[in-house]
Structure formats: C-alpha cells, structure tokens
Design a protein around this motif. Structure first.
Motif, mmCIF file in Angstrom:
data_model
loop_
_atom_site.group_PDB
_atom_site.id
_atom_site.type_symbol
_atom_site.label_atom_id
_atom_site.label_comp_id
_atom_site.label_asym_id
_atom_site.label_seq_id
_atom_site.Cartn_x
_atom_site.Cartn_y
_atom_site.Cartn_z
ATOM 1 N N THR A 75 0.900 -1.201 -0.320
ATOM 2 C CA THR A 75 0.054 -0.072 0.040
ATOM 3 C C THR A 75 0.801 0.854 -0.307
ATOM 4 O O THR A 75 0.121 2.234 -0.337
ATOM 5 C CB THR A 75 -0.648 0.024 1.212
ATOM 6 O OG1 THR A 75 -0.304 -0.344 2.091
ATOM 7 C CG2 THR A 75 -1.527 -0.754 1.232
ATOM 8 N N ASP A 76 1.924 1.187 0.355
ATOM 9 C CA ASP A 76 2.891 2.397 0.858
ATOM 10 C C ASP A 76 3.965 1.939 -0.191
ATOM 11 O O ASP A 76 5.034 1.614 -0.800
ATOM 12 C CB ASP A 76 3.331 2.824 1.621
ATOM 13 C CG ASP A 76 4.264 4.008 1.788
ATOM 14 O OD1 ASP A 76 5.246 4.546 1.009
ATOM 15 O OD2 ASP A 76 4.290 4.311 3.113
ATOM 16 N N GLY A 77 4.340 2.832 -0.891
ATOM 17 C CA GLY A 77 4.847 2.760 -2.357
ATOM 18 C C GLY A 77 6.583 2.968 -2.051
ATOM 19 O O GLY A 77 7.562 2.647 -3.273
ATOM 20 N N THR A 78 7.588 3.305 -0.906
ATOM 21 C CA THR A 78 8.273 3.325 -0.698
ATOM 22 C C THR A 78 8.899 3.273 0.216
ATOM 23 O O THR A 78 9.882 2.748 0.933
ATOM 24 C CB THR A 78 8.263 5.296 -0.282
ATOM 25 O OG1 THR A 78 7.501 5.369 0.586
ATOM 26 C CG2 THR A 78 8.551 5.962 -1.455
ATOM 27 N N LEU A 79 8.141 2.022 1.320
ATOM 28 C CA LEU A 79 7.821 1.589 2.421
ATOM 29 C C LEU A 79 8.598 -0.261 1.961
ATOM 30 O O LEU A 79 8.115 -0.788 1.514
ATOM 31 C CB LEU A 79 6.872 1.478 3.250
ATOM 32 C CG LEU A 79 7.242 0.715 4.954
ATOM 33 C CD1 LEU A 79 7.888 1.745 5.605
ATOM 34 C CD2 LEU A 79 5.704 0.175 4.889
ATOM 35 N N VAL A 80 9.753 -0.516 3.168
ATOM 36 C CA VAL A 80 10.670 -1.876 2.276
ATOM 37 C C VAL A 80 10.559 -2.156 3.399
ATOM 38 O O VAL A 80 11.219 -1.626 4.969
ATOM 39 C CB VAL A 80 11.570 -0.983 1.238
ATOM 40 C CG1 VAL A 80 12.958 -2.547 1.083
ATOM 41 C CG2 VAL A 80 11.277 -0.588 0.235
#
Length: 416
Positions: A75-80
């Motif tokens: 859901t979050d394009g930058t969270l890894v």
C-alpha cells in the motif's frame, strides 16, 4: 668548503634499483591488450564506457540499504522491509536515507518478511523459530508468535485478514490470529522441512511444499490434510517453490530435481508436468498485477522466487540453466527463451506490464520484454548473486537484495 648542490639540476631525479622493489609480479605479454585495441565496455543502457571504467564500478541504483531478504509494502510505494543474517531487520523508505526503524528481538537470522494485504502489519520470521508481528503505523512490536521447534522458512498472510501462516524446519506449519496474538492451528504430516506454502487467493485452502518431495493441501479450519501429492510422476526431490493461480484452482510447484508440475488443488491430480527447468515466477503480461514473493537461500538447481499466477495461462520460469523461459501454459509451449550469462536466481513480473525482471548469479538485474524476448535493460551495482526481487506498490521501484549484504533500489517507472 664544498659547493652547494644544484637544486635546479637535481630536482625530481630519483634513482631506483632492484633492491628498492617491494614486490615483483610477472605478467605474460599475451595478457595485455594491444596498444590500438579498443575495449568494448557498455553500461546498463548499452552505451559504451570509457576504457578506464569497468563494469564492476557501475552502480545504477538510487538507494542502498542492508539486507538479504526483502518485502515491499502493498500500500505504500516507498516502504520497504529487509532482513539480514545478523539477527536484524529494518523498515526503511526509498529515497529517505536518514530514516530507518530496526526490528529488534530476534536471536537468529531474519529469513522471511511479509506485509499483510492491507499493509497494516509486517511479519518477520527468523531461524530462531519465532514470528514477530509489527504495527506499521506505530512501528511497535504488536506480538510475538511461537511454537515451532525449528527455524521459520517462510511467512504468509491470509488474503483478507490478519491470519499469518508460517512453515518451519521441524516439518510443521503454524497458523495464528495476529490481532488476538492467539494460536489457531498446527498442520502436521510433512516428513521434512516445509520449504514453501501459502493460502489460496480465496482464503479457503492452504498448500504447502516440503523437502520430503510432497505437496500437501489442507483445510485451514479443521486442519484436515485433504490431498497429498507425491511419487512418480511427481517430483523426485524436495520442493522449493509454490505458486497458486488467482482462481484458487491450480498450484505450480518446482523442485531441486529441476522439474515443474501443475497440480489441480481440488482433485490433487497433476495437470501438467515440465522437466529440466526451474520455475521462479508466474505472471500475465498486460493482465492482472503480479506481486512478488519471498525467496529462500540460493542453492544449485533450486527455485528461489515466486509470483502469483493470474487466470491468464502464462508463466515465466528461470533457473541455473541460465535461461528465462516465458510459457503459454494453455498450449504447454514456450513463447520465448531468454539466455543469460549465468544462472537465474529469482524473478518478478513488473506489475501488470509485459516486462519481467530477473536477478542473476552474476549480480546483475535484467529486464526482459516477454513478448519479444529482448533484454531491454541491465542494472548493475551488486557485487554478488541476487537473492530476491520485490516491486514497490506504485510500480516505480524495483528492490533487489544480494549475497553481498546490500539492498539496492532501481527506478523502473518506464516499464509500467
């Protein structure tokens, strides 16, 4: 009185003999390029580099972090999230080098990570036999789930809830309710480490594969073992990968024996076998979005990555035979074969596009057009074999992790 030395004449003159040498290296003249020989060195875009710039020095990544297993938030394009062999895991953001949260508490390597479907929770599985559940919004440890007597091989979430499933080295599979921090069921029957597994997309069935060369199909509510798939003409060696079709009817499994089989989940019967190749991922160019899955450790002739297969009958397989093959499963025919210089360790379809990325033993990440079979991009930066690939939720980034201990981010928006 002696005349002073002439500084102008002596300046810069240094005399050395053989006794001044620290080390002598013998070079064969045949190893040296000719003076007029032009070195053909090309970068990730195929452009020629200068003679003094080697491929090993190239780095096409935009962000570097630490890790050997990776998961991207759905859901979050930058969270890894990444895990490593030093008992640590981390949450970090692409492009924000000054922000990272350490997942503390494990006492052995963090070998598997998975975000829940809604992106609210993260499960971290470790060789210490523990699964930890993390609240993404608060970055707090929500609960610790235990029970298995061996290391955790993989973790998966129910497609529509906060039920978490984990396979263990002790030949068992465990299921918990992460919201209530409660044990729900334990599935016992495999004769060796449970190396792969997942819920079906409808959430009604569980499929697990083991190093005992069997596939087992379970009822998650009762714990009943519905089907056991084993023996000729099925796999002759341990399973390493499992993928389930989006309609929850077929499971594709791969093995150390270098074969791939498709099993009808309802009947437990084989639907289609292939041999002498290793399946790493499944997808549908131009159709539904394909999500990357976690991988296991790199070993020869072993499947290292999976993606979910949609209803369209396409598959991509890769292996230590240095090939990526795109298959038309409906007709059991290969559509194209993509040759690599070294073994293919993992792969991931790039969203719903026609492109598929492969992570290779030579440390390169390659992007292929699955319709033409052409390699359209090579990403450099890693110094050792790629272990896992994951695509960000927005499709802008591809994250790769390697045996070199780093996670690197590459921009892939052009392929969407």
């Amino acid at each position: 009185m002696n005349a002073p030395a002439n500084d102008e004449e002596d300046h810069g003159e240094v005399f050395l003999d053989e006794t001044d040498a620290l080390h002598v290296i013998t070079i064969d003249d045949q190893d040296l390029p000719e003076a007029d020989e032009e070195l053909d060195i090309r970068d990730a875009d195929g452009e020629q580099r200068s003679d003094g710039e080697s491929m090993d020095e190239a780095d096409d990544s935009m962000h570097i972090f630490t890790g050997h297993t990776v998961a991207c938030s759905p859901t979050d394009g930058t969270l890894v999230a990444t895990g490593s062999g030093d008992d640590k895991g981390f949450l970090w953001r692409i492009g924000e080098g000054d922000w990272a949260f350490q997942l503390q508490g494990h006492e052995n390597s963090v070998c598997s990570l998975a975000f829940s479907t809604d992106g609210q929770l993260l499960a971290s599985g470790s060789l210490d036999g523990i699964v930890q559940i993390w609240d993404i919004n608060s970055c707090n440890l929500k609960c610790t789930l235990d029970g298995p007597g061996g290391g955790i091989e993989w973790v998966r979430w129910h497609p529509r809830g906060h039920l978490v499933l984990a396979g263990s080295e002790d030949s068992t599979v465990w299921m918990w309710n992460a919201d209530k921090s409660s044990f729900l069921n334990m599935f016992s029957g495999h004769g060796s480490s449970v190396t792969c597994g997942d819920f079906t997309p409808d959430g009604k069935t569980i499929c697990t594969g083991s190093d005992d060369a069997t596939l087992r199909i379970w009822n998650p509510r009762s714990g009943e073992n519905i089907h056991v798939v084993r023996g000729h003409p099925y796999h002759t060696d341990g399973l390493t990968c499992l993928t389930i079709t989006s309609d929850s009817t077929l499971a594709l499994t791969g093995s150390k024996d270098s074969s791939v089989h498709i099993v009808n989940i309802t009947t437990g019967k084989l639907a289609w076998p292939t041999t002498k190749h290793i399946a790493l991922g499944l997808g549908s160019p131009g159709a539904a979005c394909i999500k990357a899955k976690n991988i296991s450790n790199i070993t020869p002739k072993q499947i290292l990555s999976t993606t979910r297969l949609p209803s369209s009958p396409w598959a991509a397989t890769g292996g230590m035979d240095q090939k990526l093959i795109v298959w038309d499963l409906q007709h059991s025919l290969p559509r194209c074969t993509c040759e690599h210089k070294e073994g293919v360790a993992c792969l991931s379809w790039l969203g719903s596009s026609k492109y598929v990325a492969t992570g290779c033993v030579d440390g390169k990440v390659r992007v292929w057009d699955s319709l033409s079979g052409d390699c359209v991009r090579i990403y450099s930066g890693h110094s050792d074999a790629i272990q896992s690939l994951a695509v960000s939720a927005n499709g802008d980034f591809l994250v790769s992790v390697s045996i070199d201990g780093t996670a690197r981010v590459f921009e892939i928006a052009e392929f969407q």
